[in-house]
Design a protein around this motif. Structure first.
Motif, PDB file in Angstrom:
ATOM      1  N   GLU A  61       1.090  15.963   5.394  1.00  0.00           N
ATOM      2  CA  GLU A  61       2.107  14.912   5.485  1.00  0.00           C
ATOM      3  C   GLU A  61       2.882  15.042   6.798  1.00  0.00           C
ATOM      4  OE1 GLU A  61       4.383  15.719   2.012  1.00  0.00           O
ATOM      5  OE2 GLU A  61       2.938  14.788   0.654  1.00  0.00           O
ATOM      6  N   ARG A  62       2.633  14.128   7.712  1.00  0.00           N
ATOM      7  CA  ARG A  62       3.286  14.212   9.019  1.00  0.00           C
ATOM      8  C   ARG A  62       4.805  14.132   8.895  1.00  0.00           C
ATOM      9  NH1 ARG A  62       2.029  10.500  14.469  1.00  0.00           N
ATOM     10  NH2 ARG A  62       2.417  12.191  15.974  1.00  0.00           N
ATOM     11  N   GLU A  63       5.285  13.368   7.930  1.00  0.00           N
ATOM     12  CA  GLU A  63       6.728  13.193   7.759  1.00  0.00           C
ATOM     13  C   GLU A  63       7.428  14.508   7.404  1.00  0.00           C
ATOM     14  OE1 GLU A  63       4.801  11.705   3.853  1.00  0.00           O
ATOM     15  OE2 GLU A  63       4.347  11.765   6.010  1.00  0.00           O
ATOM     16  N   HIS A  64       6.690  15.452   6.867  1.00  0.00           N
ATOM     17  CA  HIS A  64       7.264  16.755   6.509  1.00  0.00           C
ATOM     18  C   HIS A  64       7.604  17.581   7.750  1.00  0.00           C
ATOM     19  CE1 HIS A  64       7.922  20.363   4.083  1.00  0.00           C
ATOM     20  NE2 HIS A  64       7.071  21.010   4.842  1.00  0.00           N
ATOM     21  N   TYR A  65       7.007  17.222   8.906  1.00  0.00           N
ATOM     22  CA  TYR A  65       7.103  18.071  10.096  1.00  0.00           C
ATOM     23  C   TYR A  65       7.891  17.460  11.247  1.00  0.00           C
ATOM     24  CZ  TYR A  65       3.603  20.730   7.616  1.00  0.00           C
ATOM     25  OH  TYR A  65       2.968  21.471   6.659  1.00  0.00           O
ATOM     26  N   VAL A  66       8.219  16.201  11.198  1.00  0.00           N
ATOM     27  CA  VAL A  66       8.832  15.554  12.370  1.00  0.00           C
ATOM     28  C   VAL A  66      10.284  15.141  12.139  1.00  0.00           C
ATOM     29  CG1 VAL A  66       6.635  14.771  13.328  1.00  0.00           C
ATOM     30  CG2 VAL A  66       7.880  13.278  11.749  1.00  0.00           C
ATOM     31  N   GLY A  67      10.905  15.617  11.056  1.00  0.00           N
ATOM     32  CA  GLY A  67      12.302  15.292  10.804  1.00  0.00           C
ATOM     33  C   GLY A  67      12.461  13.927  10.170  1.00  0.00           C
ATOM     34  N   ASN A 119      -4.595   8.113   4.704  1.00  0.00           N
ATOM     35  CA  ASN A 119      -6.054   8.161   4.682  1.00  0.00           C
ATOM     36  C   ASN A 119      -6.656   7.295   5.786  1.00  0.00           C
ATOM     37  OD1 ASN A 119      -6.074   9.910   2.500  1.00  0.00           O
ATOM     38  ND2 ASN A 119      -6.315   8.286   0.975  1.00  0.00           N
ATOM     39  N   PHE A 120      -6.077   6.103   5.987  1.00  0.00           N
ATOM     40  CA  PHE A 120      -6.579   5.244   7.064  1.00  0.00           C
ATOM     41  C   PHE A 120      -6.364   5.905   8.427  1.00  0.00           C
ATOM     42  CE2 PHE A 120      -5.854   2.176  10.430  1.00  0.00           C
ATOM     43  CZ  PHE A 120      -7.021   1.443  10.387  1.00  0.00           C
ATOM     44  N   TYR A 121      -5.168   6.428   8.620  1.00  0.00           N
ATOM     45  CA  TYR A 121      -4.817   7.110   9.873  1.00  0.00           C
ATOM     46  C   TYR A 121      -5.780   8.267  10.142  1.00  0.00           C
ATOM     47  CZ  TYR A 121      -2.022  11.006  11.979  1.00  0.00           C
ATOM     48  OH  TYR A 121      -1.568  12.093  12.677  1.00  0.00           O
ATOM     49  N   ALA A 122      -6.082   9.066   9.127  1.00  0.00           N
ATOM     50  CA  ALA A 122      -6.983  10.200   9.297  1.00  0.00           C
ATOM     51  C   ALA A 122      -8.354   9.727   9.766  1.00  0.00           C
ATOM     52  CB  ALA A 122      -7.104  10.985   7.992  1.00  0.00           C
ATOM     53  N   ARG A 123      -8.861   8.680   9.128  1.00  0.00           N
ATOM     54  CA  ARG A 123     -10.170   8.179   9.537  1.00  0.00           C
ATOM     55  C   ARG A 123     -10.120   7.538  10.919  1.00  0.00           C
ATOM     56  NH1 ARG A 123     -14.102   8.958   6.502  1.00  0.00           N
ATOM     57  NH2 ARG A 123     -13.806   9.543   4.330  1.00  0.00           N
ATOM     58  N   SER A 157      12.451   1.605  11.305  1.00  0.00           N
ATOM     59  CA  SER A 157      13.103   2.059  10.077  1.00  0.00           C
ATOM     60  C   SER A 157      12.757   3.522   9.852  1.00  0.00           C
ATOM     61  CB  SER A 157      12.650   1.220   8.885  1.00  0.00           C
ATOM     62  OG  SER A 157      11.349   1.582   8.478  1.00  0.00           O
ATOM     63  N   ASP A 158      13.182   4.046   8.727  1.00  0.00           N
ATOM     64  CA  ASP A 158      12.832   5.417   8.378  1.00  0.00           C
ATOM     65  C   ASP A 158      11.684   5.471   7.366  1.00  0.00           C
ATOM     66  OD1 ASP A 158      14.085   4.467   6.129  1.00  0.00           O
ATOM     67  OD2 ASP A 158      15.606   6.053   6.029  1.00  0.00           O
ATOM     68  N   ASP A 159      10.906   4.400   7.273  1.00  0.00           N
ATOM     69  CA  ASP A 159       9.742   4.352   6.394  1.00  0.00           C
ATOM     70  C   ASP A 159       8.655   5.263   6.987  1.00  0.00           C
ATOM     71  OD1 ASP A 159       7.417   3.802   4.984  1.00  0.00           O
ATOM     72  OD2 ASP A 159       7.787   1.647   4.885  1.00  0.00           O
ATOM     73  N   PRO A 160       8.278   6.353   6.312  1.00  0.00           N
ATOM     74  CA  PRO A 160       7.326   7.297   6.900  1.00  0.00           C
ATOM     75  C   PRO A 160       5.942   6.722   7.140  1.00  0.00           C
ATOM     76  CG  PRO A 160       7.763   7.847   4.606  1.00  0.00           C
ATOM     77  CD  PRO A 160       8.762   6.804   4.999  1.00  0.00           C
ATOM     78  N   ARG A 161       5.641   5.563   6.580  1.00  0.00           N
ATOM     79  CA  ARG A 161       4.337   4.951   6.862  1.00  0.00           C
ATOM     80  C   ARG A 161       4.179   4.625   8.341  1.00  0.00           C
ATOM     81  NH1 ARG A 161       4.524   0.835   1.812  1.00  0.00           N
ATOM     82  NH2 ARG A 161       6.681   0.800   2.566  1.00  0.00           N
ATOM     83  N   GLN A 162       5.312   4.481   9.047  1.00  0.00           N
ATOM     84  CA  GLN A 162       5.239   4.214  10.485  1.00  0.00           C
ATOM     85  C   GLN A 162       4.683   5.397  11.278  1.00  0.00           C
ATOM     86  OE1 GLN A 162       8.710   1.713  12.128  1.00  0.00           O
ATOM     87  NE2 GLN A 162       9.578   2.802  10.378  1.00  0.00           N
ATOM     88  N   ASN A 174       0.817  -1.199   0.000  1.00  0.00           N
ATOM     89  CA  ASN A 174       0.000   0.000   0.000  1.00  0.00           C
ATOM     90  C   ASN A 174       0.858   1.260   0.000  1.00  0.00           C
ATOM     91  OD1 ASN A 174      -1.739  -2.151   1.714  1.00  0.00           O
ATOM     92  ND2 ASN A 174      -3.080  -0.776   0.574  1.00  0.00           N
ATOM     93  N   SER A 175       0.358   2.309  -0.629  1.00  0.00           N
ATOM     94  CA  SER A 175       1.091   3.570  -0.723  1.00  0.00           C
ATOM     95  C   SER A 175       0.987   4.336   0.600  1.00  0.00           C
ATOM     96  CB  SER A 175       0.512   4.427  -1.842  1.00  0.00           C
ATOM     97  OG  SER A 175      -0.780   4.905  -1.472  1.00  0.00           O
ATOM     98  N   ILE A 176       1.876   5.316   0.746  1.00  0.00           N
ATOM     99  CA  ILE A 176       1.828   6.141   1.946  1.00  0.00           C
ATOM    100  C   ILE A 176       0.520   6.911   2.024  1.00  0.00           C
ATOM    101  CG2 ILE A 176       3.017   8.132   0.920  1.00  0.00           C
ATOM    102  CD1 ILE A 176       4.453   8.388   3.680  1.00  0.00           C
ATOM    103  N   ARG A 177      -0.052   7.260   0.884  1.00  0.00           N
ATOM    104  CA  ARG A 177      -1.345   7.947   0.884  1.00  0.00           C
ATOM    105  C   ARG A 177      -2.431   7.054   1.478  1.00  0.00           C
ATOM    106  NH1 ARG A 177      -3.354  12.344  -1.439  1.00  0.00           N
ATOM    107  NH2 ARG A 177      -1.453  12.672  -2.671  1.00  0.00           N
TER     108      ARG A 177
END
Length: 279
Positions: A34-40, A9-13, A58-63, A2-5
């Motif tokens: 995009e949370r990854e844009h703000y947390v380093g 979307n799941f996280y938002a809901r 890992s550094d996978d932003p999906r986490q 699955n894509s980060i989008r």
């Protein structure tokens, strides 16, 4: 995979659906930022209640699309706030298109960006952050948003511009007079009302008239202290009030020095009442 989008979307809901009644505007705002844009860059420090920080695997932003606290400056316990708590507070304060919002304690700007989505291009968010490193990061992170201004300084030390929403992300044992003064008619203030140490509540204050304010507890809360907002004597008074009776009984805030029998907690020139706002 699955894509980060999809994850976003799941996280938002999830965080909105687990925090408040259905709110598609709020879901859309969480999904757009995009949370990854703000947390380093990752791996990230994930805060736990009893075991300090754990390193993400890992550094996978999906986490990042979980209901977790992410350390911004972990050695000082400065975090990107818990998404579900912010979803509840954003729903309660209800920013609308065209509103002016003061975001006090903006950190690196993640929730500022969500506020900017909610008020739209006709609205404005003024973000205050007193920690120089965080303010610099917020200024960089939010530079693409024309409806956001970042101020590196206190949000309680001087008079503030008129606001529809004041959204505070640092705790104090009392509402600051400059916040109450800045609210437009119908404006909402939400802030962590807590003792200097320990848990309190997110208090929502709505200005109904020149000197009429409704007040209600939204949820439990524990935040870092507001710089310049500490008051040892008031902290002790608030601690005693929290032990004596439920903050859920609070219905209004009064700005005078004459509390009546409905007083829940009283400070200098203000008090919380278990009665409805006075006419």
């Amino acid at each position: 995979m699955n894509s980060i989008r999809d994850f976003r979307n799941f996280y938002a809901r999830y965080v909105v659906g687990n925090s408040t009644k259905p709110n598609e505007r709020l879901v859309a705002a969480f999904a757009a930022v995009e949370r990854e844009h703000y947390v380093g860059t990752g791996p990230w420090k994930v805060s736990t209640l009893y075991s300090g920080y754990l390193d993400s695997v890992s550094d996978d932003p999906r986490q990042l699309y979980q209901d977790v606290l992410i350390g911004l400056i972990p050695e000082r316990h400065l975090n990107n706030g818990l998404p579900s708590l912010h979803a509840r507070c954003l729903a309660a304060s209800n920013p609308q298109s065209g509103d002016t919002v003061l975001h006090i304690g903006a950190g690196t700007g993640y929730y500022t960006a969500i506020l900017a989505e909610l008020v739209g291009s006709d609205g404005k968010v003024i973000a205050y952050e007193i920690e120089t490193e965080l303010a610099d990061r917020a200024r960089h992170n939010l530079s693409h948003l024309p409806n956001v201004q970042v101020i590196g300084g206190s949000g309680c030390a001087a008079a503030l511009p008129p606001a529809d929403i004041i959204y505070v992300n640092a705790s104090a044992p009392q509402p600051m007079a400059v916040w109450l003064d800045a609210l437009k008619p119908g404006g909402r203030l939400i802030f962590p009302l807590t003792p200097n140490k320990g848990v309190g509540c997110m208090l929502l204050v709505t200005r109904l008239g020149e000197a009429r304010y409704a007040a209600a507890a939204v949820s439990g809360a524990a935040f870092i202290p507001l710089v310049g907002g500490g008051n040892d004597a008031m902290s002790e008074v608030l601690t005693a009030a929290l032990k004596k009776q439920s903050v859920a009984l609070v219905k209004s805030l009064r700005r005078n020095k004459n509390p009546d029998a409905s007083v829940w907690c009283a400070g200098e020139g203000w008090w919380l009442s278990t009665s409805e706002p006075a006419e």
